[in-house]
Design a protein around this motif. Structure first.
Motif, PDB file in Angstrom:
ATOM      1  N   LEU A 381       4.931   0.774  37.658  1.00 40.54           N
ATOM      2  CA  LEU A 381       5.209   0.038  36.407  1.00 40.54           C
ATOM      3  C   LEU A 381       4.783  -1.410  36.628  1.00 40.54           C
ATOM      4  N   SER A 382       4.291  -2.065  35.591  1.00 36.48           N
ATOM      5  CA  SER A 382       3.901  -3.461  35.808  1.00 36.48           C
ATOM      6  C   SER A 382       4.937  -4.397  35.196  1.00 36.48           C
ATOM      7  N   PHE A 383       4.978  -5.640  35.741  1.00 38.19           N
ATOM      8  CA  PHE A 383       5.923  -6.631  35.189  1.00 38.19           C
ATOM      9  C   PHE A 383       5.304  -8.027  35.264  1.00 38.19           C
ATOM     10  N   ASP A 384       5.915  -8.947  34.494  1.00 38.28           N
ATOM     11  CA  ASP A 384       5.436 -10.334  34.484  1.00 38.28           C
ATOM     12  C   ASP A 384       6.328 -11.263  35.295  1.00 38.28           C
ATOM     13  N   THR A 385       7.644 -11.273  34.955  1.00 39.19           N
ATOM     14  CA  THR A 385       8.506 -12.307  35.548  1.00 39.19           C
ATOM     15  C   THR A 385       9.645 -11.694  36.354  1.00 39.19           C
ATOM     16  N   GLU A 386      10.224 -12.556  37.203  1.00 36.98           N
ATOM     17  CA  GLU A 386      11.345 -12.131  38.058  1.00 36.98           C
ATOM     18  C   GLU A 386      12.536 -11.687  37.200  1.00 36.98           C
ATOM     19  N   ALA A 387      12.861 -12.496  36.190  1.00 34.01           N
ATOM     20  CA  ALA A 387      14.032 -12.179  35.346  1.00 34.01           C
ATOM     21  C   ALA A 387      13.832 -10.827  34.657  1.00 34.01           C
ATOM     22  N   GLU A 388      12.614 -10.623  34.159  1.00 32.09           N
ATOM     23  CA  GLU A 388      12.315  -9.368  33.451  1.00 32.09           C
ATOM     24  C   GLU A 388      12.446  -8.169  34.393  1.00 32.09           C
ATOM     25  N   VAL A 389      11.879  -8.282  35.588  1.00 30.55           N
ATOM     26  CA  VAL A 389      11.872  -7.114  36.483  1.00 30.55           C
ATOM     27  C   VAL A 389      13.290  -6.811  36.980  1.00 30.55           C
ATOM     28  N   LEU A 390      14.089  -7.859  37.155  1.00 29.46           N
ATOM     29  CA  LEU A 390      15.466  -7.611  37.613  1.00 29.46           C
ATOM     30  C   LEU A 390      16.245  -6.826  36.561  1.00 29.46           C
ATOM     31  N   GLU A 391      16.060  -7.227  35.328  1.00 26.23           N
ATOM     32  CA  GLU A 391      16.784  -6.530  34.265  1.00 26.23           C
ATOM     33  C   GLU A 391      16.349  -5.057  34.188  1.00 26.23           C
ATOM     34  N   ARG A 392      15.052  -4.838  34.286  1.00 25.97           N
ATOM     35  CA  ARG A 392      14.540  -3.458  34.191  1.00 25.97           C
ATOM     36  C   ARG A 392      14.932  -2.647  35.433  1.00 25.97           C
ATOM     37  N   ALA A 393      14.884  -3.273  36.595  1.00 32.19           N
ATOM     38  CA  ALA A 393      15.237  -2.560  37.840  1.00 32.19           C
ATOM     39  C   ALA A 393      16.696  -2.112  37.798  1.00 32.19           C
ATOM     40  N   ASN A 394      17.548  -2.957  37.224  1.00 30.55           N
ATOM     41  CA  ASN A 394      18.985  -2.638  37.193  1.00 30.55           C
ATOM     42  C   ASN A 394      19.373  -1.739  36.030  1.00 30.55           C
ATOM     43  N   ASN A 395      18.429  -1.463  35.162  1.00 35.91           N
ATOM     44  CA  ASN A 395      18.731  -0.657  33.978  1.00 35.91           C
ATOM     45  C   ASN A 395      18.702   0.838  34.317  1.00 35.91           C
ATOM     46  N   THR A 396      19.654   1.253  35.123  1.00 35.01           N
ATOM     47  CA  THR A 396      19.750   2.646  35.567  1.00 35.01           C
ATOM     48  C   THR A 396      21.208   2.939  35.916  1.00 35.01           C
ATOM     49  N   THR A 397      21.565   4.208  35.807  1.00 34.53           N
ATOM     50  CA  THR A 397      22.953   4.559  36.174  1.00 34.53           C
ATOM     51  C   THR A 397      23.075   4.713  37.692  1.00 34.53           C
ATOM     52  N   PHE A 398      21.922   4.820  38.396  1.00 39.00           N
ATOM     53  CA  PHE A 398      21.952   4.932  39.856  1.00 39.00           C
ATOM     54  C   PHE A 398      22.032   3.542  40.502  1.00 39.00           C
ATOM     55  N   GLY A 399      22.334   3.522  41.792  1.00 40.77           N
ATOM     56  CA  GLY A 399      22.370   2.236  42.506  1.00 40.77           C
ATOM     57  C   GLY A 399      22.377   2.441  44.008  1.00 40.77           C
ATOM     58  N   LEU A 400      21.474   3.324  44.478  1.00 41.04           N
ATOM     59  CA  LEU A 400      21.521   3.597  45.918  1.00 41.04           C
ATOM     60  C   LEU A 400      20.778   2.532  46.730  1.00 41.04           C
ATOM     61  N   ALA A 401      19.480   2.419  46.487  1.00 42.37           N
ATOM     62  CA  ALA A 401      18.700   1.496  47.318  1.00 42.37           C
ATOM     63  C   ALA A 401      17.766   0.657  46.451  1.00 42.37           C
ATOM     64  N   SER A 402      17.060  -0.256  47.102  1.00 44.27           N
ATOM     65  CA  SER A 402      16.126  -1.130  46.385  1.00 44.27           C
ATOM     66  C   SER A 402      15.255  -1.817  47.439  1.00 44.27           C
TER      67      SER A 402
END
Ligand SMILES: NC(=O)c1ccc[n+]([C@@H]2O[C@H](COP(=O)([O-])OP(=O)(O)OC[C@H]3O[C@@H](n4cnc5c(N)ncnc54)[C@H](O)[C@@H]3O)[C@@H](O)[C@H]2O)c1
Ligand SMILES: O=CCc1c[nH]cn1
Length: 475
Positions: A381-402
């Protein structure tokens, strides 16, 4: 005789090369009761030993695993289908885990608290009793080791149920514990599927359940444990983000993305399957990732240079291929792989092989981006900014690794702090040393494996108050 030898039902377990390699028997109520009874007797002996004494036996077991690495790794490769190259590494982190908790066993202690008038209190760290471990099929020996090492170091007994798809390698662990000197029945193996697992979880003499597997099964485990007010450790699934910023070391990021997606045929809970790449380097990164993915050697997992073996079974292979098909239908582009693979070697013909797949043009709402595929499929997936990618990365019910790749040290720690996941890897991926706690946030579970903190998951604290004066009566 251990309980696993006393079972009555016979189930054929076809393994990943399409052949039946063994038939094990399934444990029913009678066998589960026997295993619990044996574990209770063994617990009485084991829990009376000092931590140092327990540690000495665990060190011996670790030494034996290390010495038998090749034999166990071969068994694991046949059991699961992963390459022998990886299986050796699984066995290494298994004996390392035993060594780590063996070393901690002697120093497990409570504290002394001074109180007014010379009275004082102290705390004792005590074992829980008979613990149950239930494992998934992707890391059979390692999961059993990661659960049993802290459990036994803390003075507990453990009954372990492997996945019915990978019933074999854990038997070697049981053999090794016994030869190393744990009391008979302290670590016992029962075989079977959901029904056997339920019997274990619902048994009134079981004090704790540590589970590794999917979210739906984890939900059932926690419901059963709730009825008995039993503590649980839940190591569940994931859909982890790997964020690659344009200032990264590209070569490392490409290697990291492959490690994040293609170990053990992609059947890894903590895989970074949502690969977010900053727009400026998207084309370059994608080109290099595809080239490297196409070079992955698929084949006989027992050969030294094989890096990808067959998937666990036919239904799972079909499920993973189905995810690729659906991704295409939803608009993703397959840059490589995602097909059934039939090796040239005639003896591998029936194997459940597929080619590792890289998807691009992925969007956040696509199924391949939202759901755990548990196979060799990377979504870019592509992204532009840090704030944007953080929001999208966290937009999941899972939370195992990163994971995050960047040369900017401040950004690396800022992003690690913001990611809602139990593990974050900076400038690498899927590095899980036994000294560090491993476990999830959100629906990926709770409780931890590895690291000092795991002692708290396998022990309970007793407070003792000591009166040094007289009882002051209020009556
Ligand atoms: N977080 C982690 O550490 C971790 C590690 C490995 C795998 N996983 C997850 O495991 C899943 C894949 O493994 P799987 O397909 O074996 O998972 P699964 O949930 O189908 O089965 C896991 C285990 O639970 C047993 N089981 C099934 N139903 C049960 C029930 N009702 N009661 C008690 N036990 C029951 C199974 O026999 C098996 O031993 C993936 O979601 C993956 O992410 C997580
Ligand atoms: O599959 C997830 C990672 C892991 C390895 N061993 C136990 N968990």
């Amino acid at each position: 005789m251990s309980a696993w030898q006393l079972c009555e039902v016979t189930l054929p377990f076809p393994v990943s090369l399409g052949r039946v390699i063994a038939t094990v028997t399934c444990s029913g109520e009678k066998e589960v009761n026997l295993a619990v009874q044996d574990a209770k007797a063994a617990f009485k002996i084991w829990s009376k030993k000092s931590g140092l004494e327990r540690g000495q036996i665990l060190f011996e077991a670790a030494r034996m695993i290390r010495e038998r690495t090749e034999e166990i790794a071969i068994m694991e490769t046949i059991n699961n289908g992963k390459s022998i190259f990886e299986a050796r590494d699984d066995i290494k982190t298994s004996w390392q885990c035993l060594e780590f908790f063996a070393g901690l066993a002697g120093s497990m202690a409570g504290e002394h608290i001074q109180l007014p008038g010379g009275s004082f209190g102290y705390t004792r760290r005590e074992p829980l009793g008979v613990c149950v471990g239930i494992g998934a099929w992707n890391y059979p020996f390692q999961i059993a080791s990661w659960k049993s090492a802290p459990a036994l170091a803390c003075g507990n007994a453990m009954i372990f149920k492997p996945s019915p798809f990978t019933p074999l390698s854990v038997l070697l662990l049981a053999e090794i514990y016994t030869e190393a000197g744990v009391p008979p029945g302290l670590f016992n193996v029962v075989q079977g599927g959901a029904a056997t697992g339920q019997l274990l979880c619902q048994h009134h003499d079981v004090a704790k359940v540590s589970f590794t597997g999917s979210v739906p099964t984890g939900t059932k485990i926690i419901e059963m444990a709730a009825k008995g007010i039993k503590p649980v450790t839940l190591e569940l699934g994931g859909k982890s983000p790997l964020i690659i910023f344009s200032d990264c070391d590209l070569e490392n990021a490409v290697k990291g993305a492959l490690i994040a997606n293609f170990l053990t045929q992609g059947e890894v809970c903590c895989n970074g399957t949502r690969v977010f790449v900053q727009k400026e380097i998207l084309d370059k990164f994608t080109e290099q990732v595809v080239k490297a993915t196409q070079r992955i050697k698929i084949g006989d997992p027992l050969l030294e240079d094989t890096r990808m073996g067959p998937l666990i079974n036919r239904p799972h292979l079909e499920r993973v291929l189905g995810f690729v098909k659906q991704a295409k239908e939803q608009g993703a582009k397959v840059l490589c792989g995602g097909d059934l693979h039939v090796p040239r070697d005639p003896k591998l013909k029936g194997g459940y092989y597929m080619t590792p797949c890289v998807l691009t043009d992925c969007k956040d709402d696509m199924t391949c981006v939202k759901e755990e595929i548990f196979g060799p499929v990377m979504s870019i997936l592509s992204f532009d900014t840090e704030a944007e990618v953080l929001e999208r990365a966290n937009n999941t019910t899972f939370g195992l690794a990163s994971g995050v790749f960047t040369r900017d040290v401040q950004r690396a720690h800022r992003v690690a702090a913001e990611l809602q996941a139990g593990v974050c890897c900076i400038n690498n991926y899927n590095i899980n040393p036994v000294e560090l706690p491993f476990g999830g946030y959100k629906k990926s579970g709770f409780g931890r494996e590895n690291g000092r903190v795991t002692v708290e998951c396998y022990s309970q604290l007793k407070t003792v108050y000591v009166e040094m004066g007289d009882v002051e009566s209020v009556f």
